[in-house]
Design a protein around this motif. Structure first.
Motif, PDB file in Angstrom:
ATOM      1  N   ARG A   1       2.537  -3.007  12.587  1.00 35.18           N
ATOM      2  CA  ARG A   1       2.514  -1.804  11.749  1.00 35.18           C
ATOM      3  C   ARG A   1       2.787  -0.554  12.576  1.00 35.18           C
ATOM      4  N   GLU A   2       2.329  -0.539  13.827  1.00 36.85           N
ATOM      5  CA  GLU A   2       2.690   0.547  14.727  1.00 36.85           C
ATOM      6  C   GLU A   2       4.184   0.524  15.044  1.00 36.85           C
ATOM      7  N   ASP A   3       4.728  -0.681  15.209  1.00 37.73           N
ATOM      8  CA  ASP A   3       6.161  -0.813  15.480  1.00 37.73           C
ATOM      9  C   ASP A   3       6.991  -0.246  14.332  1.00 37.73           C
ATOM     10  N   ILE A   4       6.557  -0.496  13.094  1.00 33.48           N
ATOM     11  CA  ILE A   4       7.276   0.039  11.942  1.00 33.48           C
ATOM     12  C   ILE A   4       7.269   1.563  11.980  1.00 33.48           C
ATOM     13  N   ALA A   5       6.091   2.140  12.207  1.00 31.33           N
ATOM     14  CA  ALA A   5       5.985   3.597  12.263  1.00 31.33           C
ATOM     15  C   ALA A   5       6.846   4.168  13.391  1.00 31.33           C
ATOM     16  N   LEU A   6       6.806   3.514  14.556  1.00 31.50           N
ATOM     17  CA  LEU A   6       7.578   3.993  15.701  1.00 31.50           C
ATOM     18  C   LEU A   6       9.075   3.866  15.444  1.00 31.50           C
ATOM     19  N   ALA A   7       9.481   2.764  14.822  1.00 33.90           N
ATOM     20  CA  ALA A   7      10.903   2.574  14.533  1.00 33.90           C
ATOM     21  C   ALA A   7      11.417   3.664  13.598  1.00 33.90           C
ATOM     22  N   ILE A   8      10.619   3.994  12.593  1.00 33.39           N
ATOM     23  CA  ILE A   8      11.045   5.015  11.644  1.00 33.39           C
ATOM     24  C   ILE A   8      11.135   6.382  12.304  1.00 33.39           C
ATOM     25  N   THR A   9      10.128   6.719  13.122  1.00 32.95           N
ATOM     26  CA  THR A   9      10.153   8.038  13.758  1.00 32.95           C
ATOM     27  C   THR A   9      11.191   8.107  14.869  1.00 32.95           C
ATOM     28  N   ASP A  10      11.346   7.053  15.660  1.00 37.87           N
ATOM     29  CA  ASP A  10      12.346   7.059  16.727  1.00 37.87           C
ATOM     30  C   ASP A  10      13.752   7.208  16.170  1.00 37.87           C
ATOM     31  N   ALA A  11      13.983   6.632  15.001  1.00 35.70           N
ATOM     32  CA  ALA A  11      15.304   6.708  14.380  1.00 35.70           C
ATOM     33  C   ALA A  11      15.446   7.916  13.450  1.00 35.70           C
ATOM     34  N   SER A  12      14.397   8.759  13.393  1.00 33.18           N
ATOM     35  CA  SER A  12      14.402   9.964  12.548  1.00 33.18           C
ATOM     36  C   SER A  12      14.703   9.629  11.087  1.00 33.18           C
ATOM     37  N   LEU A  13      14.005   8.624  10.602  1.00 39.53           N
ATOM     38  CA  LEU A  13      14.229   8.159   9.234  1.00 39.53           C
ATOM     39  C   LEU A  13      13.092   8.543   8.287  1.00 39.53           C
ATOM     40  N   GLU A  14      12.210   9.432   8.718  1.00 38.49           N
ATOM     41  CA  GLU A  14      11.026   9.755   7.927  1.00 38.49           C
ATOM     42  C   GLU A  14      11.364  10.185   6.506  1.00 38.49           C
ATOM     43  N   ASP A  15      12.476  10.903   6.340  1.00 39.19           N
ATOM     44  CA  ASP A  15      12.846  11.409   5.022  1.00 39.19           C
ATOM     45  C   ASP A  15      13.861  10.519   4.316  1.00 39.19           C
ATOM     46  N   ARG A  16      14.172   9.367   4.916  1.00 41.89           N
ATOM     47  CA  ARG A  16      15.217   8.511   4.343  1.00 41.89           C
ATOM     48  C   ARG A  16      14.707   7.164   3.851  1.00 41.89           C
ATOM     49  N   VAL A  17      13.597   6.664   4.415  1.00 45.46           N
ATOM     50  CA  VAL A  17      13.136   5.334   4.021  1.00 45.46           C
ATOM     51  C   VAL A  17      11.620   5.318   3.824  1.00 45.46           C
ATOM     52  N   SER A  18      11.184   4.378   3.005  1.00 47.13           N
ATOM     53  CA  SER A  18       9.776   3.980   2.953  1.00 47.13           C
ATOM     54  C   SER A  18       9.704   2.540   3.427  1.00 47.13           C
ATOM     55  N   ALA A  19       8.531   2.132   3.912  1.00 44.96           N
ATOM     56  CA  ALA A  19       8.384   0.768   4.421  1.00 44.96           C
ATOM     57  C   ALA A  19       6.994   0.233   4.108  1.00 44.96           C
ATOM     58  N   ASP A  20       6.937  -0.842   3.364  1.00 43.64           N
ATOM     59  CA  ASP A  20       5.713  -1.601   3.132  1.00 43.64           C
ATOM     60  C   ASP A  20       5.814  -2.906   3.916  1.00 43.64           C
ATOM     61  N   LYS A  21       4.722  -3.658   3.973  1.00 42.33           N
ATOM     62  CA  LYS A  21       4.697  -4.895   4.747  1.00 42.33           C
ATOM     63  C   LYS A  21       4.103  -6.024   3.916  1.00 42.33           C
ATOM     64  N   VAL A  22       4.736  -7.193   3.978  1.00 41.65           N
ATOM     65  CA  VAL A  22       4.227  -8.384   3.310  1.00 41.65           C
ATOM     66  C   VAL A  22       2.851  -8.733   3.865  1.00 41.65           C
ATOM     67  N   ARG A  23       1.961  -9.188   2.988  1.00 37.80           N
ATOM     68  CA  ARG A  23       0.598  -9.504   3.418  1.00 37.80           C
ATOM     69  C   ARG A  23       0.570 -10.648   4.436  1.00 37.80           C
ATOM     70  N   LEU A  24      -0.495 -10.695   5.221  1.00 38.80           N
ATOM     71  CA  LEU A  24      -0.704 -11.805   6.147  1.00 38.80           C
ATOM     72  C   LEU A  24      -0.806 -13.103   5.354  1.00 38.80           C
ATOM     73  N   PHE A  25      -0.181 -14.159   5.874  1.00 38.16           N
ATOM     74  CA  PHE A  25       0.002 -15.378   5.074  1.00 38.16           C
ATOM     75  C   PHE A  25      -0.669 -16.601   5.683  1.00 38.16           C
ATOM     76  N   PHE A  26      -1.747 -16.401   6.438  1.00 36.69           N
ATOM     77  CA  PHE A  26      -2.402 -17.500   7.156  1.00 36.69           C
ATOM     78  C   PHE A  26      -2.819 -18.650   6.246  1.00 36.69           C
ATOM     79  N   ASP A  27      -3.201 -18.352   5.003  1.00 34.19           N
ATOM     80  CA  ASP A  27      -3.653 -19.424   4.115  1.00 34.19           C
ATOM     81  C   ASP A  27      -2.735 -19.611   2.911  1.00 34.19           C
ATOM     82  N   HIS A  28      -1.505 -19.129   3.023  1.00 34.99           N
ATOM     83  CA  HIS A  28      -0.538 -19.362   1.948  1.00 34.99           C
ATOM     84  C   HIS A  28      -0.086 -20.818   1.996  1.00 34.99           C
TER      85      HIS A  28
END
Length: 394
Positions: free
Chosen positions: A148-175
């Motif tokens: 989740r930190e990587d996602i935030a860093l990727a968005i800010t490093d690429a200056s995409l704060e105003d261009r994209v939103s990003a959610d994350k699929v839930r942890l799937f340990f017991d799927h």
């Protein structure tokens, strides 16, 4: 980055921005980003890759070379990138087969292609509402919050704060899709040992996962739940292992439960720093004394045959079993098993359709896991809280 108020989810889609445990509102995602660890693809990549993995710790190259020999044994090539290419292709095929028009991008934490490049490519192709699928099933700093930190860093490093939103699929340990390949592998291994004349009571099952610092383990999972020793990370593994063993008794052993335990591998911290134990090789060495004749190693913490599987299990643990005079087999990881690929796409569809939590499949009482991580989940006590997507701050 501007300071964020409590109970705000950075970079989230509007449906997830207020931080519900489960997002039960449909979201029109227009791209899927496969996020993974990454690995070297040649001898010259090994030390630069390990520098990336250990960045900020001041570890000299001489010490990194002690780890590098695992990669050099395999020509300097980690299997993980090829596995991710195969998984990306399998996801694309499954999505297309279900009539879902969702392009898949792939980015890594520690080696090319990097996550910020994947986000940039998605944005440049006109996609703005992104869903991230990380190749990690369990709660811990390195397997959850750091992504989740990587996602935030990727968005800010690429200056995409105003261009994209990003959610994350839930942890799937017991799927079910994640668990089925492990179940099939264990059932087959125990069946084979029984056919060879080994009694069920003499077959020991070791569920192996990556050791982590105990300070990180106790902080895994939401802070308002008492997960017991080892935090949510250990609780999740134990719950899944117990389910698999219960099913083994039904499927193979006629109700008899084989001896089993959760073990750990691949610790890399200094001797003075406590990490989760017991180590798999120490346990294997002790098995003959308790009557074991055969051991089944289930790589429960891994989604595919990573270097930790190929070296630490297929090499070191199998050598330990041979030295102990034990019959031994290491079962499959999910990889691109059809059930796993289907399950991952099911998880994507959950978020697209806003499936109610009550309708989401899970095999333990701990699931289904949260769509939006709870505040303080999976803190790294040494590094503190950094900006992270897909969860309440901090």
């Amino acid at each position: 980055m501007t300071a964020l108020a409590p109970n705000v989810v950075p970079f989230a889609s509007p449906a997830a921005a207020d931080g519900p445990e489960f997002v039960e509102t449909p979201v029109a995602y227009d791209a899927l980003v496969l996020a993974s660890f990454g690995g070297p693809e040649g001898q010259d990549d090994v030390i630069p890759f390990l520098r990336n993995v250990t960045r900020g710790r001041g570890i000299p190259d001489e010490r990194l070379e002690e780890v590098a020999h695992h990669y050099r044994h395999f020509g300097g090539v980690s299997p993980i990138n090829a596995q991710n290419r195969a998984l990306k292709a399998a996801l694309e095929t499954e999505l297309a087969g279900r009539g879902i028009d969702l392009p898949v991008y792939w980015g890594n934490r520690n080696w090319a292609p990097y996550l910020d490049d994947a986000f940039t490519a998605a944005a440049d192709d006109g996609h703005s509402t992104l869903l991230v699928l990380a190749t990690s099933a369990y709660s811990s700093y390195s397997s959850d919050r750091q992504y989740r930190e990587d996602i935030a860093l990727a968005i800010t490093d690429a200056s995409l704060e105003d261009r994209v939103s990003a959610d994350k699929v839930r942890l799937f340990f017991d799927h079910p899709g994640f668990v089925q390949p492990f179940q099939e592998g264990l059932d087959a291994a125990v069946t084979e040992f029984l056919e060879q004349g080994v009694a069920a009571s003499n077959i020991h099952v070791l569920f192996s996962t990556h050791s982590i610092p105990t300070a990180d383990a106790v902080r895994s999972g939401p802070r308002d739940v008492d997960w017991g020793e080892g935090g949510a990370y250990v609780a999740q593994h134990r719950a899944v292992a117990a389910h698999i063993i219960e099913q083994l008794a039904t499927n193979v052993t006629g109700g008899s439960t084989v001896p089993w335990q959760l073990v750990f591998q691949s610790r890399s911290g200094p001797p003075t720093q406590p990490w989760l134990e017991p180590d798999i090789n120490d346990v294997i060495a002790e098995l003959p004394a308790v009557g074991a004749k055969a051991v089944v190693i289930v790589p429960l913490g891994f989604v595919s045959d990573h270097m930790e599987v190929m070296w630490d299990l297929d090499t070191e643990a199998m050598d330990a079993a041979s030295e102990a005079g034990l019959l031994a087999v290491r079962t499959q990881t999910p990889g691109v098993h059809p059930a796993f690929v289907t399950g991952l796409v099911d998880l994507v569809i959950e978020r697209i359709e806003g499936t109610p939590a009550s309708e989401r499949p899970h095999l333990t009482d701990l699931g289904p896991w949260y769509d939006v991580s709870r505040a303080g989940d999976c803190e790294n006590v040494r590094l503190g809280f950094k900006p992270a997507a897909a969860g309440l701050v901090p």
